[in-house]
Design a protein around this motif. Sequence first.
Motif, short mmCIF file in Angstrom:
data_model
loop_
_atom_site.label_atom_id
_atom_site.label_comp_id
_atom_site.label_asym_id
_atom_site.label_seq_id
_atom_site.Cartn_x
_atom_site.Cartn_y
_atom_site.Cartn_z
N GLY A 29 55.59 27.46 45.09
CA GLY A 29 54.87 26.62 46.51
C GLY A 29 53.62 26.03 46.20
O GLY A 29 53.45 24.38 46.12
N LYS A 88 53.47 17.28 47.02
CA LYS A 88 52.64 16.47 48.40
C LYS A 88 51.95 15.98 48.52
O LYS A 88 51.92 14.29 48.98
CB LYS A 88 52.85 17.98 49.34
CG LYS A 88 53.91 18.44 49.41
CD LYS A 88 55.46 16.96 50.36
CE LYS A 88 56.65 17.62 51.13
NZ LYS A 88 57.72 16.58 51.79
N SER A 129 56.29 32.91 43.07
CA SER A 129 56.46 32.41 44.49
C SER A 129 55.61 31.79 44.44
O SER A 129 55.24 30.23 45.00
CB SER A 129 56.63 32.87 45.16
OG SER A 129 58.22 33.54 45.41
N THR A 155 63.51 26.99 51.33
CA THR A 155 62.50 25.20 51.56
C THR A 155 61.93 24.76 50.40
O THR A 155 61.54 23.48 50.46
CB THR A 155 61.77 25.64 53.15
OG1 THR A 155 60.18 26.09 52.22
CG2 THR A 155 62.24 25.98 54.19
N ASN A 156 60.86 25.59 49.56
CA ASN A 156 59.85 25.10 48.44
C ASN A 156 61.10 25.28 47.75
O ASN A 156 61.34 26.32 47.09
CB ASN A 156 58.64 25.84 48.30
CG ASN A 156 57.76 25.48 49.32
OD1 ASN A 156 58.08 24.71 50.08
ND2 ASN A 156 57.66 26.87 49.35
N TYR A 157 61.49 23.98 46.61
CA TYR A 157 61.83 23.95 45.17
C TYR A 157 61.42 22.37 44.40
O TYR A 157 60.91 21.65 44.67
CB TYR A 157 63.18 23.34 45.83
CG TYR A 157 63.96 21.71 46.31
CD1 TYR A 157 64.11 21.20 46.01
CD2 TYR A 157 63.50 21.82 47.58
CE1 TYR A 157 64.31 19.95 45.66
CE2 TYR A 157 63.20 20.16 48.22
CZ TYR A 157 63.64 19.24 47.61
OH TYR A 157 64.16 18.08 47.94
N GLU A 158 62.01 23.22 43.72
CA GLU A 158 62.09 21.78 42.70
C GLU A 158 63.64 21.08 42.19
O GLU A 158 64.19 22.05 41.90
CB GLU A 158 61.27 22.09 41.40
CG GLU A 158 60.15 22.44 41.40
CD GLU A 158 59.47 23.76 39.88
OE1 GLU A 158 59.59 22.86 39.09
OE2 GLU A 158 58.29 23.37 40.35
N GLN A 193 59.41 13.86 48.80
CA GLN A 193 60.81 15.18 48.83
C GLN A 193 61.51 15.37 49.25
O GLN A 193 60.79 15.72 50.70
CB GLN A 193 59.69 16.25 47.74
CG GLN A 193 60.84 17.20 47.59
CD GLN A 193 60.43 19.02 46.77
OE1 GLN A 193 59.59 18.49 45.66
NE2 GLN A 193 60.30 19.83 47.21
N SER A 246 64.15 17.39 51.90
CA SER A 246 64.18 18.91 52.32
C SER A 246 65.10 19.44 51.09
O SER A 246 66.29 18.40 51.25
CB SER A 246 64.50 19.18 54.18
OG SER A 246 66.02 18.56 54.06
N TRP A 302 54.74 22.49 44.32
CA TRP A 302 55.10 21.93 45.31
C TRP A 302 54.27 20.62 46.03
O TRP A 302 54.21 19.65 46.02
CB TRP A 302 56.46 22.70 46.20
CG TRP A 302 56.85 22.19 47.31
CD1 TRP A 302 57.89 21.56 48.16
CD2 TRP A 302 56.25 21.66 48.95
NE1 TRP A 302 58.22 21.17 49.13
CE2 TRP A 302 57.29 21.16 50.18
CE3 TRP A 302 54.68 22.49 49.99
CZ2 TRP A 302 56.87 21.28 50.97
CZ3 TRP A 302 54.89 22.54 51.11
CH2 TRP A 302 55.52 22.09 51.71
N LEU A 303 53.96 22.03 47.03
CA LEU A 303 52.34 21.27 47.22
C LEU A 303 51.33 19.94 46.75
O LEU A 303 50.81 18.92 47.19
CB LEU A 303 51.22 22.83 47.46
CG LEU A 303 50.13 22.01 48.04
CD1 LEU A 303 50.27 21.42 49.53
CD2 LEU A 303 49.42 23.40 48.82
N ASN A 347 60.25 33.51 49.16
CA ASN A 347 59.09 34.36 49.83
C ASN A 347 59.10 36.09 49.47
O ASN A 347 58.33 36.04 48.95
CB ASN A 347 58.73 34.21 51.34
CG ASN A 347 58.37 33.08 51.31
OD1 ASN A 347 58.11 31.61 50.97
ND2 ASN A 347 58.26 32.45 52.76
#
Length: 171
Positions: free
Chosen positions: A38, A45, A34, A73-76, A51, A53, A41-42, A89
């Motif tokens: 994350g 950003k 996880s 909410t976090n994805y690839e 990206q 939502s 994803w960060l 989470n």
Amino acid sequence: MDHIMNVAGSYWFNQKATKQLDSFGNDMNSLTESIEGGAKWLANKVKGKIQKSLVELLKEYEIPVGIFPRDATNYEFNGDTNKLTIFINSICEVGYKDSSVQRFCTIVSAHMEKGKLTEIEGMKTKMMFIWVKVSSIMTQGSLIYFTAGIKKTRSRDDYELSKPGVRVDNF
């Protein structure tokens, strides 16, 4: 007799300790996955990659937004291969209006096309008294089809509202 009790007690203690350590190891692996998800994803950003939502992405592919828990909410998403990886989470489950229940691992992956998710990993549904792996989800008009050993038809409306996941211990 004391010797037998000591041997039995040692055996029982070793079994319990092994189970606890295995459980801790699994929890740590899930947490690491996880965090890595994350972090990716960060990083995107920070690099300035805009990206969408997850809700926008699901709508674009005509997938009901309530399929996944609200905290996912976090994805690839790889547009070349259509591979979707969602990071959650904690292991959780979500109940829906039609009384169905879905359980999610901390990482859910699938191949996504318009109106369908296939090759799903990390998602189960409860059928009668057992949990069964969901392998695909297809939408067609007002219906949604879950394949988990058998194909189950449900109303798409029941999956349009995103709900929070309720944490559970085991996937």
